[in-house]
Design a protein around this motif. Structure first.
Motif, PDB file in Angstrom:
ATOM      1  N   UNK A  90       0.807  -1.218   0.000  1.00  0.00           N
ATOM      2  CA  UNK A  90       0.000   0.000   0.000  1.00  0.00           C
ATOM      3  C   UNK A  90       0.844   1.273   0.000  1.00  0.00           C
ATOM      4  N   UNK A  91       1.885   1.399   0.854  1.00  0.00           N
ATOM      5  CA  UNK A  91       2.689   2.626   0.825  1.00  0.00           C
ATOM      6  C   UNK A  91       3.342   2.882  -0.532  1.00  0.00           C
ATOM      7  N   UNK A  92       3.622   1.810  -1.279  1.00  0.00           N
ATOM      8  CA  UNK A  92       4.234   1.970  -2.597  1.00  0.00           C
ATOM      9  C   UNK A  92       3.307   2.726  -3.537  1.00  0.00           C
ATOM     10  N   UNK A  93       2.016   2.506  -3.397  1.00  0.00           N
ATOM     11  CA  UNK A  93       1.051   3.138  -4.286  1.00  0.00           C
ATOM     12  C   UNK A  93       1.043   4.657  -4.141  1.00  0.00           C
ATOM     13  N   UNK A  94       1.089   5.152  -2.913  1.00  0.00           N
ATOM     14  CA  UNK A  94       0.945   6.593  -2.675  1.00  0.00           C
ATOM     15  C   UNK A  94       2.260   7.330  -2.499  1.00  0.00           C
ATOM     16  N   UNK A  95       3.319   6.621  -2.050  1.00  0.00           N
ATOM     17  CA  UNK A  95       4.561   7.315  -1.692  1.00  0.00           C
ATOM     18  C   UNK A  95       5.807   6.748  -2.357  1.00  0.00           C
ATOM     19  N   UNK A  96       5.686   5.661  -3.115  1.00  0.00           N
ATOM     20  CA  UNK A  96       6.810   5.171  -3.876  1.00  0.00           C
ATOM     21  C   UNK A  96       7.716   4.194  -3.154  1.00  0.00           C
ATOM     22  N   UNK A  97       8.858   3.932  -3.778  1.00  0.00           N
ATOM     23  CA  UNK A  97       9.730   2.840  -3.395  1.00  0.00           C
ATOM     24  C   UNK A  97      10.381   3.031  -2.025  1.00  0.00           C
ATOM     25  N   UNK A  98      10.878   4.231  -1.740  1.00  0.00           N
ATOM     26  CA  UNK A  98      11.591   4.446  -0.483  1.00  0.00           C
ATOM     27  C   UNK A  98      10.670   4.247   0.718  1.00  0.00           C
ATOM     28  N   UNK A  99       9.463   4.799   0.651  1.00  0.00           N
ATOM     29  CA  UNK A  99       8.522   4.653   1.756  1.00  0.00           C
ATOM     30  C   UNK A  99       8.097   3.200   1.927  1.00  0.00           C
ATOM     31  N   UNK A 100       7.852   2.514   0.807  1.00  0.00           N
ATOM     32  CA  UNK A 100       7.393   1.131   0.911  1.00  0.00           C
ATOM     33  C   UNK A 100       8.498   0.225   1.429  1.00  0.00           C
ATOM     34  N   UNK A 101       9.741   0.496   1.039  1.00  0.00           N
ATOM     35  CA  UNK A 101      10.833  -0.315   1.576  1.00  0.00           C
ATOM     36  C   UNK A 101      11.006  -0.053   3.066  1.00  0.00           C
ATOM     37  N   UNK A 102      10.938   1.211   3.470  1.00  0.00           N
ATOM     38  CA  UNK A 102      11.138   1.566   4.881  1.00  0.00           C
ATOM     39  C   UNK A 102      10.158   0.824   5.771  1.00  0.00           C
ATOM     40  N   UNK A 103       8.874   0.907   5.428  1.00  0.00           N
ATOM     41  CA  UNK A 103       7.869   0.220   6.241  1.00  0.00           C
ATOM     42  C   UNK A 103       7.939  -1.283   6.018  1.00  0.00           C
ATOM     43  N   UNK A 104       8.254  -1.689   4.780  1.00  0.00           N
ATOM     44  CA  UNK A 104       8.307  -3.109   4.461  1.00  0.00           C
ATOM     45  C   UNK A 104       9.422  -3.841   5.172  1.00  0.00           C
ATOM     46  N   UNK A 105      10.589  -3.206   5.251  1.00  0.00           N
ATOM     47  CA  UNK A 105      11.720  -3.852   5.912  1.00  0.00           C
ATOM     48  C   UNK A 105      11.443  -4.054   7.395  1.00  0.00           C
ATOM     49  N   UNK A 106      10.984  -2.991   8.069  1.00  0.00           N
ATOM     50  CA  UNK A 106      10.777  -3.112   9.508  1.00  0.00           C
ATOM     51  C   UNK A 106       9.610  -4.044   9.805  1.00  0.00           C
ATOM     52  N   UNK A 107       8.607  -4.076   8.917  1.00  0.00           N
ATOM     53  CA  UNK A 107       7.482  -4.997   9.095  1.00  0.00           C
ATOM     54  C   UNK A 107       7.947  -6.437   8.934  1.00  0.00           C
ATOM     55  N   UNK A 108       8.756  -6.682   7.932  1.00  0.00           N
ATOM     56  CA  UNK A 108       9.271  -8.035   7.715  1.00  0.00           C
ATOM     57  C   UNK A 108      10.157  -8.470   8.869  1.00  0.00           C
ATOM     58  N   UNK A 109      10.987  -7.559   9.357  1.00  0.00           N
ATOM     59  CA  UNK A 109      11.898  -7.887  10.448  1.00  0.00           C
ATOM     60  C   UNK A 109      11.110  -8.266  11.699  1.00  0.00           C
ATOM     61  N   UNK A 110      10.055  -7.490  11.995  1.00  0.00           N
ATOM     62  CA  UNK A 110       9.244  -7.783  13.181  1.00  0.00           C
ATOM     63  C   UNK A 110       8.489  -9.096  13.018  1.00  0.00           C
ATOM     64  N   UNK A 111       7.917  -9.314  11.828  1.00  0.00           N
ATOM     65  CA  UNK A 111       7.170 -10.553  11.588  1.00  0.00           C
ATOM     66  C   UNK A 111       8.090 -11.767  11.677  1.00  0.00           C
ATOM     67  N   UNK A 112       9.315 -11.609  11.173  1.00  0.00           N
ATOM     68  CA  UNK A 112      10.266 -12.718  11.214  1.00  0.00           C
ATOM     69  C   UNK A 112      10.636 -13.087  12.643  1.00  0.00           C
ATOM     70  N   UNK A 113      10.448 -12.137  13.573  1.00  0.00           N
ATOM     71  CA  UNK A 113      10.782 -12.406  14.976  1.00  0.00           C
ATOM     72  C   UNK A 113       9.651 -13.107  15.721  1.00  0.00           C
ATOM     73  N   UNK A 114       8.427 -13.090  15.167  1.00  0.00           N
ATOM     74  CA  UNK A 114       7.285 -13.630  15.912  1.00  0.00           C
ATOM     75  C   UNK A 114       7.349 -15.146  16.014  1.00  0.00           C
TER      76      UNK A 114
END
Length: 557
Positions: A90-114
């Motif tokens: 979703x962030x990629x749609x409105x704000x592009x690659x940098x925003x989507x990677x920023x939220x995507x990386x930290x989201x993936x990192x947190x999910x990988x820890x669960x």
């Protein structure tokens, strides 16, 4: 002279190709309920009581409201765009690659820890019967010796089940969730029946023995926010459900409502079920002879040995189900990062069951490494809560941005009151980060900065064209987070009741919890409208929406 074309007011939405749509309405709901009722319910009642005393009841209610606001935001987005890994895309749609990677990386990192944390919860409850699994150190239970083989083996089991396909996953999850619901309801009833001491709510330092600040500190520190964060699975599996317009809002909202009622009742039954002799040294010193399992310890204290045994069994099943769910979620996040072209395309490869198997392999390897820096259950909680709160924030902004970029886009589920709910949800995300405290947030910040190094390396070394970075449109993310980190640092919110009480009264921190929370709210509102101002042009947003879901991933045999 050519007449300039008007910017688009809507975009063509297509679903992901190759994935199976085998998740029905109840199965989607149960991915949320199953993830929420994981290890958190086995430990959260004790930890919340130690921090906030009886006021922990309010912590569960406030936490549910905050997460519900975020859930409303993602209900609107997920129905509009029912794609795999929506929280990243979703962030990629409105704000592009940098925003989507920023939220995507930290989201993936947190999910990988669960998934690793659920493995640790299982082992901690099994410790009294298999002491070789872990070693006790300063009140923490750490993986030890042959326990490492068990931990890695459980990671492999959860990964293997996910490889076999979403249909099998949904079937097993439905069975396990019914079991978990039955057990937790039974525990609540038995605790009320075995011993009921309503005086515990007021007689030992009052209803708020550590002050009002402890109510908010407990939300991230006791695992309350962590417990509720499982609602997100309705978003991650939206691209694999057979009727997203009906199923997604039902799953997102329903999972929080159901579990909030259960958790509040469990907290009340736990507090009123405590024998008064256990509270003589104050709530912060509440403990049981069997520290490895607080609910089992209470059951034995009350003479209900059979329930203690049942809890030991459930301590394997509940975390196992949540670990199984998040193993699937993590793979869909790495898949989504690759579909945004912010990660290697190998992560989009699907097996014959429509499962991104390379992403599962990556999740398994990274999950095992998490046992090294965070070998104890309690060490994970704050990090995951803070990181997930950061990853949820962009969706709140996307709702506001898309209403301006594509005002005519069909919205089968539309939030009322304009920007009000997205703004409140964005504030809630910021507060969850601030309340986590600097000692947790500095670790989360290190993880994010590591991600930016990965981002640069990927863009420098990849051999195919990558999308524009769109740093200007995504500039709100580092600015917003930097502000939160500064506030967190000067707030000095250590995750314990004494610190919460002292901060509320103007203790060592420059910002007390009340003042700090107000500043966070003001900062969040300012950054919300800054992000809206720097959003991508409507035509770029429409192009991203039409492109990213339609690049069919390759299928492995």
């Amino acid at each position: 002279m050519a007449t300039p074309t008007a910017p688009p007011t809507q975009a063509k939405v297509q679903l992901d190709h190759g994935v199976r749509r085998d998740v029905n309405r109840i199965s989607l709901l149960f991915t949320g309920v199953g993830a929420i009722i994981g290890s958190g319910w086995l430990f959260g009642a004790l930890y919340a009581s130690q921090i906030a005393g009886p006021a922990a009841i309010l912590s569960w209610i406030i936490g549910a409201i905050m997460i519900m606001l975020i859930g409303f935001v993602y209900a609107e987005l997920s129905v509009m765009f029912p794609v795999v890994g929506g929280i990243i895309r979703f962030p990629h749609y409105s704000f592009g690659s940098f925003a989507s990677f920023s939220s995507g990386w930290i989201s993936w990192l947190a999910a990988a820890a669960v998934t690793p944390i659920e493995v640790l919860a299982t082992m901690q409850y099994a410790y009294p019967y298999a002491s070789w699994l872990m070693v006790e150190s300063d009140g923490e239970y750490l993986v030890h010796g042959a326990g490492w083989f068990v931990a890695i083996g459980l990671m492999a089991l959860y990964s293997g089940i996910n490889v076999l396909g979403v249909r099998l996953f949904a079937y097993l999850n439905n069975i396990l969730v019914w079991w978990k619901l039955a057990v937790i309801v039974l525990v609540i009833v038995v605790l009320f029946a075995a011993e009921f001491n309503p005086g515990n709510l007021t007689d030992f330092g009052g209803f708020m023995p550590s002050g009002a600040g402890a109510i908010f500190t407990a939300i991230p520190a006791a695992g309350i926010a962590f417990s509720y964060l499982g609602f997100r699975n309705g978003v991650e599996f939206a691209g694999e459900t057979n009727n997203p317009q009906r199923n997604v809002p039902f799953a997102l909202i329903g999972s929080v409502v159901i579990t909030a009622v259960i958790y509040v009742l469990l907290q009340i039954s736990f507090i009123t079920g405590l024998p008064e002799r256990l509270l003589g040294n104050g709530w912060e010193n509440l403990e049981f002879a069997e520290n490895a399992g607080p609910l089992a310890g209470l059951a034995l204290t009350l003479g209900v040995a059979w329930m203690a045994f049942l809890l030991r069994v459930d301590a394997v099943i509940s975390p196992a189900d949540t670990g199984l769910i998040y193993a699937g979620v993590t793979t869909r996040l790495s898949y989504a990062n690759a579909r945004n072209d912010n990660a290697p395309q190998a992560l989009t490869k699907l097996n014959s069951k429509g499962v991104p198997w390379v992403s599962i392999l990556l999740m398994f390897v990274v999950g095992c490494f998490f046992f090294l820096p965070f070998p104890a259950w309690s060490k994970f909680i704050g990090f995951i809560s803070s990181a997930f709160a950061v990853s949820f924030a962009p969706g709140c902004l996307v709702v506001g941005a898309l209403r301006r970029q594509l005002p005519d886009q069909e919205r089968p589920f539309r939030l009322p009151a304009g920007d009000l709910i997205p703004v409140l949800a964005f504030i809630a995300s910021g507060l969850l980060v601030f309340w986590s405290g600097w000692s947790i947030n500095e670790k989360m910040l290190i993880g994010l900065l590591t991600g930016y190094v990965v981002f640069v390396i990927y863009h420098v070394t990849t051999k195919h064209d990558t999308p524009p970075v769109d740093f200007k449109s995504g500039s709100w993310f580092p600015i917003w987070l930097a502000g939160l980190m500064v506030l967190s640092y000067f707030g000095d919110m250590d995750a314990n009741a004494e610190a919460a009480a002292s901060l509320l009264n103007g203790g060592d921190g420059v910002l007390g919890i009340g003042t700090g929370s107000l500043v966070v709210a003001v900062w969040s509102v300012a950054m919300y409208f800054y992000a809206i101002a720097v959003r991508l042009p409507a035509r770029r947003a429409a192009a991203y929406i039409e492109k990213t879901p339609t690049d069919a991933p390759t299928t492995a045999g």
